[in-house]
Design an enzyme around this catalytic site. Sequence first.
Site, PDB file in Angstrom:
ATOM      1  N   GLY A  13       0.778  -1.239   0.000  1.00 30.49           N
ATOM      2  CA  GLY A  13       0.000   0.000   0.000  1.00 30.49           C
ATOM      3  C   GLY A  13       0.809   1.288   0.000  1.00 30.49           C
ATOM      4  O   GLY A  13       0.289   2.342   0.384  1.00 30.49           O
ATOM      5  N   ASN A  15       1.712   3.154  -2.508  1.00 28.53           N
ATOM      6  CA  ASN A  15       1.093   4.152  -3.386  1.00 28.53           C
ATOM      7  C   ASN A  15      -0.166   4.740  -2.751  1.00 28.53           C
ATOM      8  O   ASN A  15      -0.432   5.934  -2.872  1.00 28.53           O
ATOM      9  CB  ASN A  15       0.784   3.545  -4.758  1.00 28.53           C
ATOM     10  CG  ASN A  15       2.008   3.541  -5.651  1.00 28.53           C
ATOM     11  OD1 ASN A  15       2.435   4.583  -6.128  1.00 28.53           O
ATOM     12  ND2 ASN A  15       2.596   2.368  -5.839  1.00 28.53           N
ATOM     13  N   MET A  91      -4.285  -6.752  -6.746  1.00 30.17           N
ATOM     14  CA  MET A  91      -3.794  -7.942  -7.436  1.00 30.17           C
ATOM     15  C   MET A  91      -4.898  -8.829  -8.012  1.00 30.17           C
ATOM     16  O   MET A  91      -4.645  -9.989  -8.320  1.00 30.17           O
ATOM     17  CB  MET A  91      -2.913  -8.766  -6.483  1.00 30.17           C
ATOM     18  CG  MET A  91      -1.673  -8.035  -6.021  1.00 30.17           C
ATOM     19  SD  MET A  91      -0.646  -7.450  -7.394  1.00 30.17           S
ATOM     20  CE  MET A  91       0.058  -8.993  -7.955  1.00 30.17           C
ATOM     21  N   HIS A 110       1.285   1.397 -13.242  1.00 29.33           N
ATOM     22  CA  HIS A 110       2.084   0.235 -13.651  1.00 29.33           C
ATOM     23  C   HIS A 110       3.548   0.667 -13.669  1.00 29.33           C
ATOM     24  O   HIS A 110       3.868   1.738 -14.205  1.00 29.33           O
ATOM     25  CB  HIS A 110       1.655  -0.250 -15.038  1.00 29.33           C
ATOM     26  CG  HIS A 110       2.405  -1.462 -15.486  1.00 29.33           C
ATOM     27  ND1 HIS A 110       2.146  -2.723 -14.976  1.00 29.33           N
ATOM     28  CD2 HIS A 110       3.430  -1.615 -16.359  1.00 29.33           C
ATOM     29  CE1 HIS A 110       2.976  -3.601 -15.534  1.00 29.33           C
ATOM     30  NE2 HIS A 110       3.767  -2.948 -16.368  1.00 29.33           N
ATOM     31  N   ASP A 144      -8.210  -4.436 -21.824  1.00 28.30           N
ATOM     32  CA  ASP A 144      -6.884  -4.995 -22.130  1.00 28.30           C
ATOM     33  C   ASP A 144      -5.901  -4.591 -21.038  1.00 28.30           C
ATOM     34  O   ASP A 144      -5.750  -3.395 -20.751  1.00 28.30           O
ATOM     35  CB  ASP A 144      -6.368  -4.469 -23.466  1.00 28.30           C
ATOM     36  CG  ASP A 144      -7.130  -5.075 -24.631  1.00 28.30           C
ATOM     37  OD1 ASP A 144      -7.707  -6.165 -24.448  1.00 28.30           O
ATOM     38  OD2 ASP A 144      -7.148  -4.439 -25.697  1.00 28.30           O
ATOM     39  N   GLU A 175       6.912   6.539  -8.576  1.00 27.41           N
ATOM     40  CA  GLU A 175       5.468   6.265  -8.496  1.00 27.41           C
ATOM     41  C   GLU A 175       4.805   7.145  -7.447  1.00 27.41           C
ATOM     42  O   GLU A 175       3.699   7.657  -7.642  1.00 27.41           O
ATOM     43  CB  GLU A 175       5.218   4.791  -8.141  1.00 27.41           C
ATOM     44  CG  GLU A 175       5.631   3.809  -9.228  1.00 27.41           C
ATOM     45  CD  GLU A 175       5.306   2.373  -8.849  1.00 27.41           C
ATOM     46  OE1 GLU A 175       4.163   2.105  -8.445  1.00 27.41           O
ATOM     47  OE2 GLU A 175       6.199   1.511  -8.945  1.00 27.41           O
TER      48      GLU A 175
HETATM   49  C1  GRF Z   1       3.655  -0.836  -7.450  1.00 27.21           C
HETATM   50  O1  GRF Z   1       4.930  -1.010  -8.005  1.00 27.21           O
HETATM   51  C2  GRF Z   1       2.637  -0.620  -8.528  1.00 27.21           C
HETATM   52  O2  GRF Z   1       3.139   0.073  -9.626  1.00 27.21           O
HETATM   53  C3  GRF Z   1       2.292  -2.021  -8.916  1.00 27.21           C
HETATM   54  O3  GRF Z   1       2.306  -2.760  -7.722  1.00 27.21           O
HETATM   55  C4  GRF Z   1       3.160  -2.113  -6.786  1.00 27.21           C
HETATM   56  C5  GRF Z   1       2.324  -1.830  -5.577  1.00 27.21           C
HETATM   57  O4  GRF Z   1       3.086  -1.323  -4.515  1.00 27.21           O
HETATM   58  N1  GRF Z   1       1.022  -2.051  -9.609  1.00 27.21           N
HETATM   59  P1  GRF Z   1       2.356  -0.684  -3.254  1.00 27.21           P
HETATM   60  O5  GRF Z   1       1.394  -1.732  -2.713  1.00 27.21           O
HETATM   61  O6  GRF Z   1       1.640   0.548  -3.718  1.00 27.21           O
HETATM   62  O7  GRF Z   1       3.458  -0.392  -2.279  1.00 27.21           O
END
Ligand code: GRF
Length: 215
Positions: A13, A15, A91, A110, A144, A175
Amino acid sequence: MKKRVGILISGRGSNMMALVAAARAADYPAEIAAVISSAPDAAGLAWAQARGLPARAIDHRAYPTREAFDWAVDAALTDAGVELVALAGFMRIQSVGFVARWEGRQLNIHPSLLPLFKGLHPHRQALDAGVKVSGCTVHFLTADTDSGPIVAQAAVPVLDGDTPESLAARVLAAEHRLYPYALALVASGRARVEGGRVRIDAVGHPDGCLLSPQP
Ligand code: GRF
């Protein structure tokens, strides 16, 4: 009016934490109305609950089908008055119906410069390809995988001796800057999908360029 955002997570988590931190600013155009984790034991869920955020688990294992899980998530988002969804390390592959229902209102991040290195192990893919620049992409979700209209990207250098882990760490720091910025562009209405691409109002065009390796 701030846009009400629902964040979907499955793990660490980080992000989500970056989005939560950005949304604390009075002038940020979005507020976090819900955090939903597909995994009850996700570290990100515990972090959000400890801070009093409206966060809950919807355990995908408790639902017989992908559609049933998705509709439980949809109901929770709707109950919370969510207008925009931000996937942050979520996921679960979403059903066609869910993607269609939120199309144009759902973002993902991504960790590659799309359209390169879609899917799993993007950092391994980047190292195998020998690129000198990689990065991350915030895009709208479409049916997609990793292919929807791109809102914003950030680039980082790939260094000799990088491993998937060291590159992932450098990209992850990018990110955490990119996602709050991209969400703000969308939430404020400055980024809009038109003809399958994202048009952005009132963003300057920097004349510099990034060289990697640096001279
Ligand atoms: C990040 O690298 C994101 O780009 C990818 O999965 C990872 C998630 O990391 N989709 P977090 O759970 O946000 O730490």
